[in-house]
Design a protein around this motif. Structure first.
Motif, mmCIF file in Angstrom:
data_model
loop_
_atom_site.group_PDB
_atom_site.id
_atom_site.type_symbol
_atom_site.label_atom_id
_atom_site.label_comp_id
_atom_site.label_asym_id
_atom_site.label_seq_id
_atom_site.Cartn_x
_atom_site.Cartn_y
_atom_site.Cartn_z
ATOM 1 N N GLN A 139 -12.963 21.830 -19.473
ATOM 2 C CA GLN A 139 -11.900 20.830 -19.344
ATOM 3 C C GLN A 139 -12.488 19.470 -18.953
ATOM 4 O O GLN A 139 -12.011 18.427 -19.421
ATOM 5 C CB GLN A 139 -10.879 21.281 -18.294
ATOM 6 N N VAL A 140 -13.511 19.475 -18.112
ATOM 7 C CA VAL A 140 -14.158 18.221 -17.732
ATOM 8 C C VAL A 140 -14.843 17.596 -18.934
ATOM 9 O O VAL A 140 -14.744 16.385 -19.184
ATOM 10 C CB VAL A 140 -15.173 18.458 -16.590
ATOM 11 N N GLU A 141 -15.537 18.427 -19.719
ATOM 12 C CA GLU A 141 -16.245 17.902 -20.884
ATOM 13 C C GLU A 141 -15.278 17.354 -21.927
ATOM 14 O O GLU A 141 -15.557 16.350 -22.583
ATOM 15 C CB GLU A 141 -17.119 18.989 -21.500
ATOM 16 N N ALA A 171 -14.252 15.558 -10.979
ATOM 17 C CA ALA A 171 -15.510 16.033 -11.554
ATOM 18 C C ALA A 171 -16.026 15.070 -12.619
ATOM 19 O O ALA A 171 -17.240 14.864 -12.747
ATOM 20 C CB ALA A 171 -15.322 17.424 -12.143
ATOM 21 N N LEU A 172 -15.128 14.458 -13.390
ATOM 22 C CA LEU A 172 -15.539 13.448 -14.353
ATOM 23 C C LEU A 172 -16.203 12.276 -13.638
ATOM 24 O O LEU A 172 -17.250 11.781 -14.063
ATOM 25 C CB LEU A 172 -14.336 12.956 -15.154
ATOM 26 N N ALA A 173 -15.589 11.817 -12.550
ATOM 27 C CA ALA A 173 -16.148 10.697 -11.795
ATOM 28 C C ALA A 173 -17.539 11.034 -11.267
ATOM 29 O O ALA A 173 -18.411 10.159 -11.198
ATOM 30 C CB ALA A 173 -15.220 10.327 -10.644
ATOM 31 N N SER A 174 -17.741 12.294 -10.907
ATOM 32 C CA SER A 174 -19.042 12.724 -10.411
ATOM 33 C C SER A 174 -20.078 12.790 -11.520
ATOM 34 O O SER A 174 -21.188 12.257 -11.380
ATOM 35 C CB SER A 174 -18.902 14.103 -9.757
ATOM 36 N N ALA A 175 -19.724 13.435 -12.634
ATOM 37 C CA ALA A 175 -20.693 13.678 -13.701
ATOM 38 C C ALA A 175 -20.890 12.487 -14.621
ATOM 39 O O ALA A 175 -21.990 12.273 -15.134
ATOM 40 C CB ALA A 175 -20.248 14.899 -14.522
ATOM 41 N N TYR A 176 -19.827 11.701 -14.834
ATOM 42 C CA TYR A 176 -19.864 10.593 -15.796
ATOM 43 C C TYR A 176 -19.265 9.328 -15.179
ATOM 44 O O TYR A 176 -18.266 8.806 -15.668
ATOM 45 C CB TYR A 176 -19.088 10.971 -17.050
ATOM 46 N N PRO A 177 -19.840 8.800 -14.108
ATOM 47 C CA PRO A 177 -19.238 7.636 -13.444
ATOM 48 C C PRO A 177 -19.134 6.408 -14.339
ATOM 49 O O PRO A 177 -18.269 5.554 -14.117
ATOM 50 C CB PRO A 177 -20.169 7.391 -12.250
ATOM 51 N N GLN A 219 -15.721 27.697 -8.184
ATOM 52 C CA GLN A 219 -17.088 28.131 -8.453
ATOM 53 C C GLN A 219 -17.933 27.033 -9.098
ATOM 54 O O GLN A 219 -19.123 27.231 -9.352
ATOM 55 C CB GLN A 219 -17.064 29.352 -9.380
ATOM 56 N N THR A 220 -17.315 25.898 -9.395
ATOM 57 C CA THR A 220 -17.992 24.829 -10.137
ATOM 58 C C THR A 220 -18.343 23.688 -9.190
ATOM 59 O O THR A 220 -17.473 22.921 -8.786
ATOM 60 C CB THR A 220 -17.081 24.316 -11.270
ATOM 61 N N PRO A 221 -19.605 23.566 -8.797
ATOM 62 C CA PRO A 221 -19.975 22.518 -7.841
ATOM 63 C C PRO A 221 -20.045 21.137 -8.485
ATOM 64 O O PRO A 221 -20.518 20.988 -9.609
ATOM 65 C CB PRO A 221 -21.360 22.954 -7.361
ATOM 66 N N TYR A 222 -19.544 20.153 -7.796
ATOM 67 C CA TYR A 222 -19.733 18.767 -8.198
ATOM 68 C C TYR A 222 -19.739 17.917 -6.929
ATOM 69 O O TYR A 222 -19.160 18.296 -5.913
ATOM 70 C CB TYR A 222 -18.663 18.301 -9.186
#
Length: 384
Positions: free
Chosen positions: A168-170, A209-215, A304-307
């Protein structure tokens, strides 16, 4: 916590994308079916499979028990998933684009579990006062909202192995890239310069999670139905008393695989989403009538999904209903102090937990007050 890793994906835009125009006196909307190709993300092998009402009841017990964090997590190990998905989405913008440059900023809206994109723009008579979309477009912004995979008119992928948190994040990242691409076919000829992301409930965790992975994809985020704290999810899971949707109501959901589940009835929906006396029963009845069953893999993989949100430096707003059950255990007083610790570098960080509402802030009385606060945060801190 380690930074959430989402594998790079390849996108293909089909010439068969479906577009429906919706004229209005002050703004225009187009509805699209957006084909995403070869979307790849980490995933998890689950230790369980939901086939019957007995299965989902046992899963509820395992997730709701006081020691569930150590006794049961439902995860056998890591995996990966790659798939093609059709996403039902809607883009709205003001008709008079010249009156403001705000229309060059798109607000990207991600809904929560048990809902679809209509959460942001209710379809019942009188729903205008509960429509974040209409409030945002009236303020001058462009808006994009979509059905997450597994919901609404988007692809109903495998609810155990595919429809999980990381994919969902991707997908949100992929959609944002499409919106910001030059001459995007999904922005109704509006040339966009930036995106601000809004999330509700599960959609807030996706947005965080988007903000974390793709700021670099976002200029700021606004979260509701969210504290970032998982302490109270067992209260949510126990109270929902979820059932296999296809077995509960075959006329509505008989086409869904057995891993798609839903709260047992209207009052279980209300249990999470609303708080008396701050809502109209008719609004809760509408929300229940259009609800979208959720994939059991979504809840199983969320925690279970760390960010890591501690390095995000852009504006962050958390706007909470004071009586939010899953985020705050029914009372946000004092709880959101812990939320602030998750965003130590956000500039600015604006946390409010006093709006008289339950979980679904948008569907309570005086929603326009909440919308004004949310949109005001964007205007003051991104377009100041």
């Amino acid at each position: 916590m380690a930074l959430l890793y989402i594998a790079a994906s390849l996108l293909a835009i089909s010439s068969k994308s479906f577009v429906v125009a919706e004229p209005s006196s002050t703004y225009t909307c187009n509805t699209f079916t957006i084909p995403l190709k070869n979307i790849s993300a980490p995933s998890f092998e689950l230790t369980f499979e939901i086939k019957t009402q007995w299965d989902i009841t046992d899963w509820t017990i395992n997730e709701a028990r006081r020691d569930s964090a150590t006794a049961f997590n439902g995860i056998a190990g890591p995996s990966t998933v790659t798939g093609d998905f059709d996403i039902s989405a809607r883009f709205c913008s003001p008709l008079n684009l010249k009156r403001t440059n705000l229309s060059q900023t798109v607000l990207v809206l991600t809904h929560g579990l048990g809902a679809d994109k209509s959460y942001w723009d209710p379809t019942f008579t009188g729903g205008e006062e509960y429509s974040f979309v209409q409030a945002a477009v009236t303020a001058g912004y462009s808006v994009f909202h979509y059905d997450r995979i597994g919901t609404g008119l988007s692809t109903k992928a495998d609810p155990h192995r595919v429809v999980q948190f990381p994919i969902q994040v991707e997908i949100l990242a992929a959609l944002t890239r499409l919106l910001l691409a030059p001459s995007s076919p999904y922005t109704s000829d509006v040339s966009l310069k930036s995106a601000v992301h809004f999330g509700h409930s599960y959609g807030s965790y996706i947005t965080a999670a988007l903000a974390s992975a793709y700021p670099d994809l976002t200029q700021g985020i606004s979260l509701s139905g969210y504290s970032g704290i998982f302490d109270f999810f067992n209260i949510l899971i126990a109270g929902w008393q979820s059932r296999v949707a296809a077995l509960l109501d075959s006329s509505r959901w008989g086409h869904l695989q057995s891993g798609y589940v839903t709260p047992v009835d209207l009052y279980a929906d209300e249990y999470l989403e609303f708080k008396s006396p701050y809502f109209d029963h008719s609004v809760a009845e509408w929300a229940s009538s259009v609800k979208s069953p959720y994939a059991v893999g979504e809840l199983a993989t969320l925690g279970q999904t760390p960010y890591d949100t501690t390095n995000f430096t852009k504006p962050v707003q958390v706007f909470q209903g004071r009586y939010d059950l899953s985020a705050c255990g029914g009372n946000c007083d004092g709880v959101l102090n812990r939320t602030a610790l998750l965003w130590p570098k956000a500039t600015p960080l604006d946390i409010s937990g006093y709006f008289p509402a339950g979980h679904s802030v948008n569907l309570h009385h005086n929603a326009s007050v909440a919308f004004a606060a949310m949109l005001g945060f964007v205007t003051d801190n991104i377009h100041a």
